[in-house]
Every structure is written in C-alpha cells, then in structure tokens.
Enzyme design. Structure first.
Site, PDB file in Angstrom:
ATOM      1  N   HIS A 156       0.894  -1.416   0.123  1.00  0.00           N
ATOM      2  CA  HIS A 156       0.091   0.008  -0.098  1.00  0.00           C
ATOM      3  C   HIS A 156       0.805   1.143   0.029  1.00  0.00           C
ATOM      4  CE1 HIS A 156      -3.529   1.936   0.181  1.00  0.00           C
ATOM      5  NE2 HIS A 156      -4.356   1.086   0.990  1.00  0.00           N
ATOM      6  N   ASP A 209      -2.597   2.215  -4.438  1.00  0.00           N
ATOM      7  CA  ASP A 209      -3.596   2.320  -3.725  1.00  0.00           C
ATOM      8  C   ASP A 209      -4.704   1.304  -3.894  1.00  0.00           C
ATOM      9  OD1 ASP A 209      -2.574   4.799  -2.371  1.00  0.00           O
ATOM     10  OD2 ASP A 209      -3.300   5.968  -3.984  1.00  0.00           O
TER      11      ASP A 209
END
Length: 416
Positions: free
Chosen positions: A400, A404
């Site tokens: 992450h 995204d």
C-alpha cells in the site's frame, strides 16, 4: 656429511616434495555474490574411494540452493578436512585427495562401492532380531561337545514345565504377576504416544522464514479479492491443448494465460511492476519496461521462486514452456542462483493443492503478488438466470506504500 647420508637425505627430500606436489586440496567453490557460507550436508564418497574428474564429492546446502562440490581431477580421496553438518565458507579446504592412479578393477561402477565385510557370528547386526542374537549367544556357550552337566532346573521351573506339558494353568502367583504387568502396560498407553522430535531447520527454511518476516515488517500489505469465471479459458484450453502438445510438446495450462493477462494490465498500471528501493525502507520508486515473473514452486525443502525472464516478449506457449522447465529444475534440485535472482512480479498457484482462498505474502522488493486458487463449480447469475459455472478466487496482495486500493482493484478488473 658422508656421500651415503647425503644421498639418503636427497632421496627423502625428493620423496617429500613428490608427496606434497601429489596432494590436491578440494576447496568450497564460489557459489554466488550474495552467498559466502553454507552447511556441508553430506559427502557423496568415502575416504579411499577413487573419483573421476568432475564427479560429485560433497553437497553444500545454502539458503537458496544446494551446491555440488566436484573433483577437480581424477584421483583417490585421502582425508575429509571437515565433518558433515559443519558450516563452511567459500575457499575453505574440505577434502584432501591424491591425483592420478588407476580406478579399481571392475570399472568406475565399483569405485567407492566395495562390499562391507559381513558381521561375524559374535557381532550384532541390524538385520538380526534381538531374540536371535541372544539365542546365538546361548548356543555358543552351551556345552554341546563337552561332557559338562547341565544344571538341574529349579523347583519353580519344574512346576512351570509340568504345567505346560499337562495343559494346566500356571500357579496363581505367576498369573497375578502377569495380570499386573498387563494393567501397567495398558495404563501407560491409555492416551497414546506423547513423543516429541526436534529437528533443526535447514538453511533454505531459515532463509524463507527470515524473508517472510521481513516482508511483513517492511511492506504495508493489503489483499484484495475478485472472482473470475473460468469457462472461456477452459474452453480455449480444451480447444487447443492437443494441437499445441502435438506441435510443440508443451502442455497448455492456466499459468501462461494469467501471466499474459498480468503483463497486459501492467501497461496501464506500471506501478504493479515497480518497486521501492533505497535506504531506510526505501525512498525511490523503480519503474521497469520489462516483466520478470517469479513463479512460486513448492519443493521438499521449501518454497522457491524461479524467474521467467522478459515474459512480456513471450507468447502463451513460450511462457508455459519456461514455467515447465523451471518447475522441473526445482523438483530435481537443479536450480541455480541465476534462475532465482530478480523478479518483478510473483504468481503463486495454491489451487493445485486445493486451496479455495488465501492471502499470499509479497516477495520483496516486489510490490505485488497474485494468488490463484482452486476452480470450483458454483451457481452464478448469468443474464438473469442461475447457471453452474467454474469459478476461481483471485487474491492480489500489494504494498500500500506504492499502490492504492483503486489501482489494485483496477488491475484485477482489467486483467479479468
């Protein structure tokens, strides 16, 4: 010094120089830039065995692959300078051998395979039951050929023998003792075995553990799932697999199709094929124009990830052939460091073991790993109707820090 002593001294020096010259020391070979040591797992030969040039002498286990130590030239093994399970470093002396000489009569097959002497009658051998060993010892000391008298049996033995001959029950005292022993054995095994075994982890398993914990501690891992209908892909495979097998000898599977789908989706989402590198956890994003796909392969020693190089330039058959070749090398324990170095994206197929769903762990410094799972027939809604379709869950674990959720989900949707 007299001429006679001088001649003897000269011969001794010459003999010593010859022996020194004749000895050959086998060292731990260079393994890879990142590997400096390993565990000497086993010697393939024994002291006194004759070996041919390039014949394997020992095996060194590293945290990535097993390295063979081969004889630099033909000769006889004189001494092992280390023991099995010792940690050895690159360049360390491990075997002393004497070059030259002739192989033993009978050819190379008999070298190092001379039969061991059979155990004498007085020796205990593993193939003899313990009862036979005791019986042999009793027979050896029994006075068969001597005139010695055998000692008379005791009164209790006479009673026991008489009871056996007349099919009578043994005395109550013996019966009670036997019953007590049976109860003791029964109580001991009431809960089954509770034994424990402690086995030291091999270097590859230790390295896998270290890498997996490093991934969990470094990457901000998150997994997104999707479900895919496999009907079209299964129909395609069924239509062309026999023809492709006949023309190329390659068995068409699903891995090549998923690899190709990932490559096409990466063109719109290059961050999936990128990585974070640099000090302090990384401060630089590295984008790549090539795709090296790491394929997870389960072996007896642990999970390895050989790499299909420049997969973007290969078609389905080429990818399938590369995966098959790497899988065979992994199962035969013939992978090299070069086969596993690098990799920009990983595909792990847990479906071959029956896994319905899972969350794969990122193979650092990569950014994402795709997990394939088992194909199961399920009822699904198709154009307002319920149909039975072969369905598979896909799992994309991603870092992450770089990807995204929008990019990760878009990647799965674009690919399938």
């Amino acid at each position: 010094m007299t001429p006679k002593r001088l001649q003897h001294f000269s011969q001794s020096v010459s003999s010593y120089q010859f022996r020194t010259y004749a000895e050959k020391i086998v060292k731990v070979p260079q393994m890879a830039e990142s590997i400096t040591e390993g565990t000497l797992k086993q010697f393939s030969k024994q002291v006194g065995d004759y070996v041919e040039q390039d014949e394997e002498i020992a095996t060194i286990e590293t945290d990535k692959i097993d390295v063979s130590v081969n004889a630099p030239e033909s000769g006889t093994i004189k001494e092992f300078l280390v023991n099995e399970e010792d940690t050895v470093t690159v360049g360390q002396d491990i075997v002393k051998m004497e070059p030259g000489g002739d192989p033993p009569s009978g050819g190379r097959e008999e070298a190092g395979q001379s039969p061991k002497e059979s155990a004498s009658r007085d020796q205990e051998t593993a193939s003899q039951p313990k009862g036979e060993q005791e019986q042999q010892k009793t027979e050896d000391i029994s006075p068969k050929s001597s005139g010695e008298k055998m000692p008379e049996p005791s009164k209790q033995e006479k009673v026991s023998q008489s009871s056996q001959l007349n099919n009578q029950e043994p005395p109550k005292k013996q019966q009670a003792s036997s019953s007590k022993e049976y109860e003791t054995r029964k109580s001991d095994s009431a809960f089954g075995s509770r034994e424990e075994r402690r086995v030291k982890m091999n270097r590859m398993r230790l390295r896998i553990s270290e890498r997996l914990k490093q991934s969990q501690n470094t990457a901000a891992s998150l997994t997104t799932f999707n479900e895919v209908d496999m009907s079209s892909l299964m129909d395609l495979r069924k239509l062309y697999k026999d023809e492709i097998l006949k023309k190329t000898g390659v068995k068409l599977g699903f891995m090549s199709a998923f690899s190709r789908a990932c490559i096409l989706a990466m063109k719109d989402l290059p961050a999936v094929n990128a990585s974070i590198e640099g000090p302090n956890g990384g401060d630089t994003i590295v984008y790549r124009d090539y795709v090296d796909i790491s394929v997870a392969v389960a072996t007896e020693k642990g999970l390895v990830t050989p790499v299909v190089r420049n997969a973007e330039s290969l078609d389905l058959v080429g990818i399938e052939q590369s995966i098959a070749d790497l899988g065979k090398k992994a199962r035969d324990n013939k992978l090299t460091i070069e086969d596993m170095a690098g990799g920009t994206f990983t595909i792990s197929n847990g479906g071959v073991f029956g896994s319905l769903m899972g969350t794969p762990i990122i193979n650092l410094p990569q950014t994402a790993v795709l997990g394939l799972h088992a194909i199961k027939e399920k009822p699904v809604a198709i154009d307002g109707k319920v149909e039975i379709r072969p369905m598979m869950y896909l799992a994309l674990t991603y870092d992450h820090r770089l990807l995204d959720g929008r990019e990760a989900v878009t990647f799965l949707v674009k690919a399938w």
